[in-house]
Design a protein around this motif. Structure first.
Motif, PDB file in Angstrom:
ATOM      1  N   GLY A   3      -4.341 -87.845  70.749  1.00  0.00           N
ATOM      2  CA  GLY A   3      -5.342 -88.041  69.710  1.00  0.00           C
ATOM      3  C   GLY A   3      -5.447 -89.515  69.388  1.00  0.00           C
ATOM      4  N   VAL A   4      -6.155 -89.818  68.314  1.00  0.00           N
ATOM      5  CA  VAL A   4      -6.453 -91.225  68.019  1.00  0.00           C
ATOM      6  C   VAL A   4      -5.605 -91.770  66.869  1.00  0.00           C
ATOM      7  N   GLY A   5      -5.761 -91.208  65.662  1.00  0.00           N
ATOM      8  CA  GLY A   5      -5.059 -91.731  64.480  1.00  0.00           C
ATOM      9  C   GLY A   5      -3.539 -91.638  64.635  1.00  0.00           C
ATOM     10  N   LEU A   6      -2.847 -92.655  64.092  1.00  0.00           N
ATOM     11  CA  LEU A   6      -1.373 -92.652  64.199  1.00  0.00           C
ATOM     12  C   LEU A   6      -0.730 -92.453  62.825  1.00  0.00           C
TER      13      LEU A   6
ATOM     14  N   ALA B 213     -17.220 -86.765  70.575  1.00  0.00           N
ATOM     15  CA  ALA B 213     -17.211 -85.470  69.872  1.00  0.00           C
ATOM     16  C   ALA B 213     -17.295 -85.684  68.360  1.00  0.00           C
ATOM     17  N   VAL B 214     -16.511 -86.634  67.849  1.00  0.00           N
ATOM     18  CA  VAL B 214     -16.480 -86.844  66.396  1.00  0.00           C
ATOM     19  C   VAL B 214     -17.813 -87.434  65.914  1.00  0.00           C
ATOM     20  N   ALA B 215     -18.373 -88.346  66.705  1.00  0.00           N
ATOM     21  CA  ALA B 215     -19.662 -88.930  66.305  1.00  0.00           C
ATOM     22  C   ALA B 215     -20.744 -87.848  66.274  1.00  0.00           C
TER      23      ALA B 215
ATOM     24  N   ALA C   8     -14.756 -97.146  67.586  1.00  0.00           N
ATOM     25  CA  ALA C   8     -15.326 -96.277  68.624  1.00  0.00           C
ATOM     26  C   ALA C   8     -16.288 -95.240  68.024  1.00  0.00           C
ATOM     27  N   ILE C   9     -15.875 -94.589  66.948  1.00  0.00           N
ATOM     28  CA  ILE C   9     -16.706 -93.516  66.383  1.00  0.00           C
ATOM     29  C   ILE C   9     -17.881 -94.093  65.582  1.00  0.00           C
ATOM     30  N   GLY C  10     -17.582 -95.049  64.717  1.00  0.00           N
ATOM     31  CA  GLY C  10     -18.638 -95.635  63.888  1.00  0.00           C
ATOM     32  C   GLY C  10     -19.804 -96.125  64.739  1.00  0.00           C
TER      33      GLY C  10
ATOM     34  N   TYR D 150      -7.902 -93.912  49.704  1.00  0.00           N
ATOM     35  CA  TYR D 150      -8.882 -93.893  48.600  1.00  0.00           C
ATOM     36  C   TYR D 150      -9.835 -95.088  48.673  1.00  0.00           C
ATOM     37  N   ILE D 151     -10.213 -95.483  49.878  1.00  0.00           N
ATOM     38  CA  ILE D 151     -11.196 -96.558  50.018  1.00  0.00           C
ATOM     39  C   ILE D 151     -12.501 -96.132  49.310  1.00  0.00           C
ATOM     40  N   ILE D 152     -12.693 -94.801  49.232  1.00  0.00           N
ATOM     41  CA  ILE D 152     -13.796 -94.269  48.424  1.00  0.00           C
ATOM     42  C   ILE D 152     -13.173 -93.497  47.254  1.00  0.00           C
TER      43      ILE D 152
ATOM     44  N   ASP E 154     -14.911 -82.977  57.091  1.00  0.00           N
ATOM     45  CA  ASP E 154     -14.162 -82.310  58.169  1.00  0.00           C
ATOM     46  C   ASP E 154     -12.663 -82.417  57.907  1.00  0.00           C
ATOM     47  N   VAL E 155     -12.298 -83.302  56.986  1.00  0.00           N
ATOM     48  CA  VAL E 155     -10.877 -83.591  56.728  1.00  0.00           C
ATOM     49  C   VAL E 155     -10.633 -83.580  55.222  1.00  0.00           C
ATOM     50  N   PHE E 156      -9.391 -83.257  54.838  1.00  0.00           N
ATOM     51  CA  PHE E 156      -9.092 -83.009  53.433  1.00  0.00           C
ATOM     52  C   PHE E 156      -7.743 -83.612  53.082  1.00  0.00           C
TER      53      PHE E 156
END
Ligand code: NAD
Length: 308
Positions: free
Chosen positions: A70-73, A98-100, A148-150, A214-216, A259-261
């Protein structure tokens, strides 16, 4: 060398076959490593839900590598691995497409109220006036994290008559504005709050790290446009879910696509009962193609450095 595979059902079988063929000895476990004799293993092959923290590393005395399909570490203590000379292999970019695409699907699901409409028809209703919605054209799309996704989100949406703003302090103006994917329709902003104030749709594509947690949050929701849409397919922890729920409840936002929580699966009834949110179970990367790429790419990069 002994490899412990902790999330077999979420890995593509080709990646396990690759390790077998190369002569690695394989064992399997659940993601919860509390009862596992970690000192027996040289390598961990994990997906998303196995936590490789300091406690795990203290017990895994022989560990030489962690393969994260996967991507995130964010489920690995990367600094601690570095100190102990434990190599980390993952598969950057393997699931970006896929994510985009899923991000685009969520944007439309929220904008055109697709999930709500589906439920409506199944319930035998036909109140079409409830579904007056908006079109994507003429909207400003704010992309937070232009990796990559953005980038691919911009590429996929560039057939629409939209403008893009991007906030990514680690990329230069040229890297963002001249990116092939964006067809030169993206403007880099150095101030996240400016992007938030100006965007109709804000989509988050940053890794979860202390600086992006919490960037948002409350401050950011407060300055969003009243009809703004927030999409999060990165990690739950980048959005303050409690603040998001408050703003959605009061209809201060048009809606959100998640998609994520913060907690997976999400148990907060308040969130689950909201009419203006579309939820998917962390499935943005779950396509046949990405599923294989993620597992195989990470294992192949490990195999460049290690022999059984
Ligand atoms: P990437 O590394 O290619 O891009 C991340 C971008 O975020 C980079 O350009 C980086 O400079 C930028 N960034 C870092 N800190 C930032 C900050 N404080 N503010 C703004 N930008 C910042 O990664 P990617 O492949 O695009 O993936 C992004 C994230 O999406 C991953 O880290 C992962 O958490 C998440 N993801 C989720 C799924 C899913 O199933 N929902 C699947 C894959 C990835």
């Amino acid at each position: 060398m002994k490899v412990l595979i902790t999330e077999k059902k979420h890995l593509h079988e080709d990646s396990i076959e690759l390790l077998k063929k190369k002569g690695f000895e394989l064992d399997f476990s659940e993601p919860d490593l509390s009862g596992v004799k970690l000192e027996d293993y040289d390598v961990l092959l994990i997906r998303t839900y196995t936590k490789v923290d300091k406690g795990v590393l203290n017990r895994a005395k022989k560990l030489k590598a962690v393969i994260r399909a996967g991507v995130g570490l964010d489920n690995i203590d990367v600094e601690e691995c570095k100190k102990r000379d434990i190599r980390i292999y993952h598969s950057p970019g393997s699931n970006a497409n896929a994510v985009a695409s899923h991000t685009v699907a969520l944007i439309f699901a929220v904008l055109r109220k697709i999930a709500k409409a589906d439920k409506h028809v199944r319930e035998g209703k036909w109140d079409r006036e409830e579904f007056l919605s908006h079109e994507l054209d003429d909207k400003v799309i704010g992309i937070v994290g232009f990796g990559a996704i953005g980038k691919l989100v911009a590429k996929k949406l560039s057939g629409f008559d939209v403008d893009f703003l991007a906030y990514d302090p680690y990329l230069t103006k040229e890297q963002i504005e001249d990116a092939e994917e964006a067809k030169r329709r993206v403007k880099k902003l150095d101030d996240l709050h400016e992007l938030i104030r100006k965007s109709d749709i804000i989509t988050i594509h940053v890794p979860l790290m202390p600086e992006t947690r919490y960037i948002i949050g409350e401050k950011e929701f407060k300055i969003m446009k009243p009809h703004a849409i927030l999409i999060n397919t990165s990690r739950g922890g980048v959005v303050d879910e409690k603040a998001l729920i408050e703003y959605l409840k009061k209809d201060k936002l048009y809606g959100a696509g998640l998609d994520v929580f913060e907690e997976e699966p999400p148990k907060n009834r308040e969130l689950l009962e909201l009419h203006n949110v579309v939820l998917t179970p962390h499935t943005a990367a779950m396509t046949e193609q990405a599923h294989r790429n993620m597992s195989v790419q990470a294992v192949e990069s490990f195999l460049k450095d290690f022999k059984a």
